[in-house]
Design an enzyme around this catalytic site. Structure first.
Site, PDB file in Angstrom:
ATOM      1  N   ARG A 148       0.837  -1.214   0.000  1.00 53.37           N
ATOM      2  CA  ARG A 148       0.000   0.000   0.000  1.00 53.37           C
ATOM      3  C   ARG A 148       0.873   1.266   0.000  1.00 53.37           C
ATOM      4  NH1 ARG A 148      -2.998  -3.695  -0.801  1.00 53.37           N
ATOM      5  NH2 ARG A 148      -5.110  -3.978   0.015  1.00 53.37           N
ATOM      6  N   SER A 219     -10.776  -0.825   3.226  1.00 53.90           N
ATOM      7  CA  SER A 219     -10.026  -0.945   4.487  1.00 53.90           C
ATOM      8  C   SER A 219      -9.634   0.449   4.968  1.00 53.90           C
ATOM      9  CB  SER A 219      -8.750  -1.753   4.281  1.00 53.90           C
ATOM     10  OG  SER A 219      -9.046  -3.037   3.801  1.00 53.90           O
ATOM     11  N   GLU A 314      -5.251   3.908   5.946  1.00 54.28           N
ATOM     12  CA  GLU A 314      -4.851   3.579   4.573  1.00 54.28           C
ATOM     13  C   GLU A 314      -5.242   4.692   3.599  1.00 54.28           C
ATOM     14  OE1 GLU A 314      -6.812   1.534   1.458  1.00 54.28           O
ATOM     15  OE2 GLU A 314      -5.769  -0.308   2.035  1.00 54.28           O
TER      16      GLU A 314
HETATM   17  P1  FAD Z   1      -8.885   8.543  -5.254  1.00 54.73           P
HETATM   18  O1  FAD Z   1      -9.548   8.258  -3.972  1.00 54.73           O
HETATM   19  O2  FAD Z   1      -9.530   9.506  -6.174  1.00 54.73           O
HETATM   20  O3  FAD Z   1      -7.387   9.032  -4.954  1.00 54.73           O
HETATM   21  C1  FAD Z   1      -6.559   8.284  -4.096  1.00 54.73           C
HETATM   22  C2  FAD Z   1      -5.174   8.935  -4.058  1.00 54.73           C
HETATM   23  O4  FAD Z   1      -4.564   8.846  -5.351  1.00 54.73           O
HETATM   24  C3  FAD Z   1      -5.224  10.445  -3.736  1.00 54.73           C
HETATM   25  O5  FAD Z   1      -4.048  10.765  -3.027  1.00 54.73           O
HETATM   26  C4  FAD Z   1      -5.200  11.094  -5.110  1.00 54.73           C
HETATM   27  O6  FAD Z   1      -4.689  12.409  -5.083  1.00 54.73           O
HETATM   28  C5  FAD Z   1      -4.289  10.158  -5.856  1.00 54.73           C
HETATM   29  N1  FAD Z   1      -4.569  10.113  -7.300  1.00 54.73           N
HETATM   30  C6  FAD Z   1      -5.713   9.686  -7.891  1.00 54.73           C
HETATM   31  N2  FAD Z   1      -5.580   9.745  -9.232  1.00 54.73           N
HETATM   32  C7  FAD Z   1      -4.347  10.238  -9.475  1.00 54.73           C
HETATM   33  C8  FAD Z   1      -3.626  10.565 -10.666  1.00 54.73           C
HETATM   34  N3  FAD Z   1      -4.160  10.368 -11.889  1.00 54.73           N
HETATM   35  N4  FAD Z   1      -2.375  11.079 -10.544  1.00 54.73           N
HETATM   36  C9  FAD Z   1      -1.833  11.269  -9.322  1.00 54.73           C
HETATM   37  N5  FAD Z   1      -2.446  10.989  -8.173  1.00 54.73           N
HETATM   38  C10 FAD Z   1      -3.691  10.480  -8.241  1.00 54.73           C
HETATM   39  N6  FAD Z   1      -7.671  -0.806  -2.417  1.00 54.73           N
HETATM   40  C11 FAD Z   1      -6.858  -1.870  -2.574  1.00 54.73           C
HETATM   41  O7  FAD Z   1      -5.644  -1.720  -2.749  1.00 54.73           O
HETATM   42  N7  FAD Z   1      -7.340  -3.138  -2.530  1.00 54.73           N
HETATM   43  C12 FAD Z   1      -8.641  -3.414  -2.342  1.00 54.73           C
HETATM   44  O8  FAD Z   1      -9.032  -4.576  -2.305  1.00 54.73           O
HETATM   45  C13 FAD Z   1      -9.535  -2.314  -2.179  1.00 54.73           C
HETATM   46  N8  FAD Z   1     -10.847  -2.516  -1.957  1.00 54.73           N
HETATM   47  C14 FAD Z   1     -11.691  -1.456  -1.795  1.00 54.73           C
HETATM   48  C15 FAD Z   1     -13.053  -1.707  -1.603  1.00 54.73           C
HETATM   49  C16 FAD Z   1     -13.947  -0.658  -1.429  1.00 54.73           C
HETATM   50  C17 FAD Z   1     -15.408  -0.964  -1.221  1.00 54.73           C
HETATM   51  C18 FAD Z   1     -13.470   0.681  -1.489  1.00 54.73           C
HETATM   52  C19 FAD Z   1     -14.431   1.820  -1.351  1.00 54.73           C
HETATM   53  C20 FAD Z   1     -12.117   0.941  -1.675  1.00 54.73           C
HETATM   54  C21 FAD Z   1     -11.208  -0.130  -1.828  1.00 54.73           C
HETATM   55  N9  FAD Z   1      -9.837   0.077  -2.039  1.00 54.73           N
HETATM   56  C22 FAD Z   1      -8.993  -0.998  -2.226  1.00 54.73           C
HETATM   57  C23 FAD Z   1      -9.286   1.443  -2.052  1.00 54.73           C
HETATM   58  C24 FAD Z   1      -9.407   2.168  -3.425  1.00 54.73           C
HETATM   59  O9  FAD Z   1     -10.389   1.581  -4.219  1.00 54.73           O
HETATM   60  C25 FAD Z   1      -8.083   2.165  -4.176  1.00 54.73           C
HETATM   61  O10 FAD Z   1      -7.079   2.786  -3.430  1.00 54.73           O
HETATM   62  C26 FAD Z   1      -8.211   2.864  -5.533  1.00 54.73           C
HETATM   63  O11 FAD Z   1      -7.023   2.700  -6.285  1.00 54.73           O
HETATM   64  C27 FAD Z   1      -8.507   4.354  -5.404  1.00 54.73           C
HETATM   65  O12 FAD Z   1      -8.854   4.847  -6.680  1.00 54.73           O
HETATM   66  P2  FAD Z   1      -9.568   6.257  -6.840  1.00 54.73           P
HETATM   67  O13 FAD Z   1      -9.519   6.605  -8.281  1.00 54.73           O
HETATM   68  O14 FAD Z   1     -10.888   6.227  -6.220  1.00 54.73           O
HETATM   69  O15 FAD Z   1      -8.564   7.192  -6.018  1.00 54.73           O
HETATM   70  N1  EPU Z   2     -11.027 -10.394  10.480  1.00 57.89           N
HETATM   71  C1  EPU Z   2     -11.695 -10.426  11.668  1.00 57.89           C
HETATM   72  N2  EPU Z   2     -12.854  -9.708  11.777  1.00 57.89           N
HETATM   73  C2  EPU Z   2     -13.336  -8.971  10.763  1.00 57.89           C
HETATM   74  C3  EPU Z   2     -12.641  -8.931   9.548  1.00 57.89           C
HETATM   75  C4  EPU Z   2     -11.477  -9.657   9.428  1.00 57.89           C
HETATM   76  O1  EPU Z   2     -11.270 -11.085  12.611  1.00 57.89           O
HETATM   77  O2  EPU Z   2     -14.389  -8.339  10.944  1.00 57.89           O
HETATM   78  C5  EPU Z   2      -9.775 -11.165  10.352  1.00 57.89           C
HETATM   79  C6  EPU Z   2      -9.992 -12.618   9.919  1.00 57.89           C
HETATM   80  O3  EPU Z   2      -9.067 -13.402  10.630  1.00 57.89           O
HETATM   81  C7  EPU Z   2      -9.608 -12.605   8.458  1.00 57.89           C
HETATM   82  C8  EPU Z   2      -8.506 -11.555   8.439  1.00 57.89           C
HETATM   83  O4  EPU Z   2      -8.954 -10.569   9.382  1.00 57.89           O
HETATM   84  O5  EPU Z   2      -9.137 -13.849   8.028  1.00 57.89           O
HETATM   85  C9  EPU Z   2      -8.243 -10.900   7.110  1.00 57.89           C
HETATM   86  O6  EPU Z   2      -9.464 -10.359   6.586  1.00 57.89           O
HETATM   87  P1  EPU Z   2      -9.674 -10.228   4.991  1.00 57.89           P
HETATM   88  O7  EPU Z   2      -9.358 -11.513   4.308  1.00 57.89           O
HETATM   89  O8  EPU Z   2     -10.991  -9.601   4.747  1.00 57.89           O
HETATM   90  O9  EPU Z   2      -8.512  -9.264   4.536  1.00 57.89           O
HETATM   91  P2  EPU Z   2      -8.009  -7.868   5.129  1.00 57.89           P
HETATM   92  O10 EPU Z   2      -6.612  -8.070   5.595  1.00 57.89           O
HETATM   93  O11 EPU Z   2      -8.977  -7.288   6.080  1.00 57.89           O
HETATM   94  C10 EPU Z   2      -6.921  -7.100   2.897  1.00 57.89           C
HETATM   95  C11 EPU Z   2      -6.832  -5.802   2.178  1.00 57.89           C
HETATM   96  C12 EPU Z   2      -8.070  -5.607   1.309  1.00 57.89           C
HETATM   97  C13 EPU Z   2      -8.122  -6.740   0.291  1.00 57.89           C
HETATM   98  C14 EPU Z   2      -8.220  -8.068   1.056  1.00 57.89           C
HETATM   99  C15 EPU Z   2      -8.200  -9.272   0.139  1.00 57.89           C
HETATM  100  C16 EPU Z   2      -5.513  -4.275   3.544  1.00 57.89           C
HETATM  101  C17 EPU Z   2      -5.522  -3.126   4.481  1.00 57.89           C
HETATM  102  N3  EPU Z   2      -6.705  -4.697   3.131  1.00 57.89           N
HETATM  103  O12 EPU Z   2      -8.005  -6.997   3.792  1.00 57.89           O
HETATM  104  O13 EPU Z   2      -7.936  -4.377   0.612  1.00 57.89           O
HETATM  105  O14 EPU Z   2      -9.237  -6.606  -0.562  1.00 57.89           O
HETATM  106  O15 EPU Z   2      -7.085  -8.171   1.959  1.00 57.89           O
HETATM  107  O16 EPU Z   2      -6.913  -9.461  -0.360  1.00 57.89           O
HETATM  108  O17 EPU Z   2      -4.444  -4.771   3.187  1.00 57.89           O
HETATM  109  C18 EPU Z   2      -8.390  -2.038   0.767  1.00 57.89           C
HETATM  110  O18 EPU Z   2      -7.176  -1.863   0.690  1.00 57.89           O
HETATM  111  O19 EPU Z   2      -9.205  -1.085   0.847  1.00 57.89           O
HETATM  112  C19 EPU Z   2      -8.914  -3.395   0.769  1.00 57.89           C
HETATM  113  C20 EPU Z   2     -10.216  -3.686   0.882  1.00 57.89           C
END
Ligand code: FAD
Ligand code: EPU
Length: 318
Positions: A148, A219, A314
């Site tokens: 991240r 997250s 994050e």
């Molecule tokens: P924004 O929120 O618009 O911007 C994020 C940052 O990037 C800001 O600092 C912004 O200034 C910068 N930025 C955006 N575009 C540009 C650009 N073109 N040039 C320079 N800087 C820029 N993230 C994960 O890694 N894994 C996941 O599994 C994951 N699951 C998610 C699930 C949900 C339901 C939600 C709501 C979010 C999740 N995220 C996850 C976080 C998010 O989706 C990612 O970080 C995504 O890449 C953000 O994209 P955005 O366009 O919305 O960025």
């Molecule tokens: N857990 C709990 N309680 C909860 C949720 C999770 O105890 O309510 C524990 C469980 O043991 C579970 C573990 O946490 O096994 C891990 O949970 P999960 O598999 O959902 O993954 P995570 O570590 O919470 C990360 C990323 C996600 C990504 C998933 C799948 C980060 C901060 N988050 O979540 O990314 O989608 O793994 O790979 O690394 C994001 O970055 O926004 C994001 C959603």
């Protein structure tokens, strides 16, 4: 324009749809000495107030295939890009299906899910470098990707990302290592990239709230990484604590720590913690970024007092 649905206004706002637009917008802000915030889908931003500057909303749409690479404009929707790559017969992006937001934001925090991170796809990122006042390519070595993390996140504001080129494969996809996904795919002998993307989509829909229904930014905290000695002490005291090896250190599960502190499903007025996943802070509507950050601090304090572990947000707090 932010998936938490938090109220915030920009002093100036524009959407850019080509490189020249983006450079012109930056010049316009520089002439007026205005701060600039680049916004994609707003799915990783927490607005705690108004933005006193220019918000540049990234709208550059472009898709071009060059051999085993696809270059996407920064304004392309990430999940649509994943689906496009699969439709074109490529594998590589399937585990990253349904992550909200834009292609341009993907390198910023080196998005990852289900054992795959963007940096594994040899990203080449075309940027406008505001220091050098020119566009150039930044490869993986220069971008210093981490969990991240990247140069784009550390040197925030310097680079405007214009497009991202990813190296994909025409081979059958690697089978996912995540138990949840393996269970979802167990009926298929040789799942295709599309099968895997569909399975990822189903698992994610079950676990994570849909921002269109309930405001959230995925997250809210990073999973903390601790040295082996600290991890051993914690394991001795809390044998059931999930721990994962991470580059010579140990990754803890922030969701587990928060859950154990009793916050899952907690409500504090208009904000709270998802009842489905303790790592997802939610906004029920009518609240502010300040309300959400107060809850985030309460969670950080509680986890620190109980486990001595510091949680780091994050998303970008603005
Ligand atoms: P924004 O929120 O618009 O911007 C994020 C940052 O990037 C800001 O600092 C912004 O200034 C910068 N930025 C955006 N575009 C540009 C650009 N073109 N040039 C320079 N800087 C820029 N993230 C994960 O890694 N894994 C996941 O599994 C994951 N699951 C998610 C699930 C949900 C339901 C939600 C709501 C979010 C999740 N995220 C996850 C976080 C998010 O989706 C990612 O970080 C995504 O890449 C953000 O994209 P955005 O366009 O919305 O960025
Ligand atoms: N857990 C709990 N309680 C909860 C949720 C999770 O105890 O309510 C524990 C469980 O043991 C579970 C573990 O946490 O096994 C891990 O949970 P999960 O598999 O959902 O993954 P995570 O570590 O919470 C990360 C990323 C996600 C990504 C998933 C799948 C980060 C901060 N988050 O979540 O990314 O989608 O793994 O790979 O690394 C994001 O970055 O926004 C994001 C959603």
């Amino acid at each position: 324009m932010n998936t938490l649905g938090l109220p915030a206004r920009a002093r100036y706002f524009c959407t850019v749809t080509c490189d020249a637009d983006a450079v012109e917008a930056l010049g316009w802000a520089a002439e007026r000495d205005l701060a600039v915030l680049v916004l994609g889908g707003g799915s990783n931003c927490v607005f705690t107030g108004d933005v006193d500057g220019l918000v540049i909303h990234m709208g550059i749409q472009q898709r071009s295939i060059q051999g085993d690479r696809i270059e996407f404009g920064a304004g392309e929707n990430w999940d649509a890009a994943v689906r496009f790559s699969i439709d074109q017969g490529f594998s590589g992006l399937e585990c990253l299906a349904l992550i909200p937001g834009s292609v341009g934001a993907a390198p910023v925090q080196n998005i990852g899910a289900y054992g795959v991170e963007l940096c594994q796809l040899a990203p080449r990122v075309r940027v406008w470098d505001r220091h050098a006042q020119q566009s150039r390519w930044i490869d993986s070595a220069e971008a210093e990707y981490g969990y991240r993390d990247s140069l784009f996140k550390r040197d925030i504001g310097r680079f405007l990302i214009l497009s991202v080129s990813l190296k994909l494969s025409r081979q059958a996809p690697d089978l996912p290592s995540y138990p949840d996904l393996q269970a979802e795919l167990s009926a298929l002998a040789a799942p295709s990239a599309r099968d895997i993307a569909d399975a990822v989509t189903r698992v994610r829909r079950r676990k994570l709230p849909d921002p269109a229904v309930l405001g959230n930014a995925g997250s809210f905290f990073k999973n903390p990484i601790v040295v082996i000695g600290v991890a051993r002490e914690l394991k001795a005291q809390y044998p059931e604590m999930p721990q994962f090896p991470h580059q010579g250190e140990v990754k803890l599960s922030a969701g587990w720590l928060i859950d154990q502190c009793g916050f899952k499903g907690a409500v504090r007025g208009s904000v709270g913690v998802s009842p489905a996943h303790a790592l997802v802070l939610v906004h029920h509507g009518g609240g502010t970024g300040q309300d959400l950050m107060a809850l985030a601090r309460e969670i950080q304090r509680s986890v620190f007092e109980r486990y001595g572990v510091q949680l780091e947000p994050e998303p970008r707090v603005i």
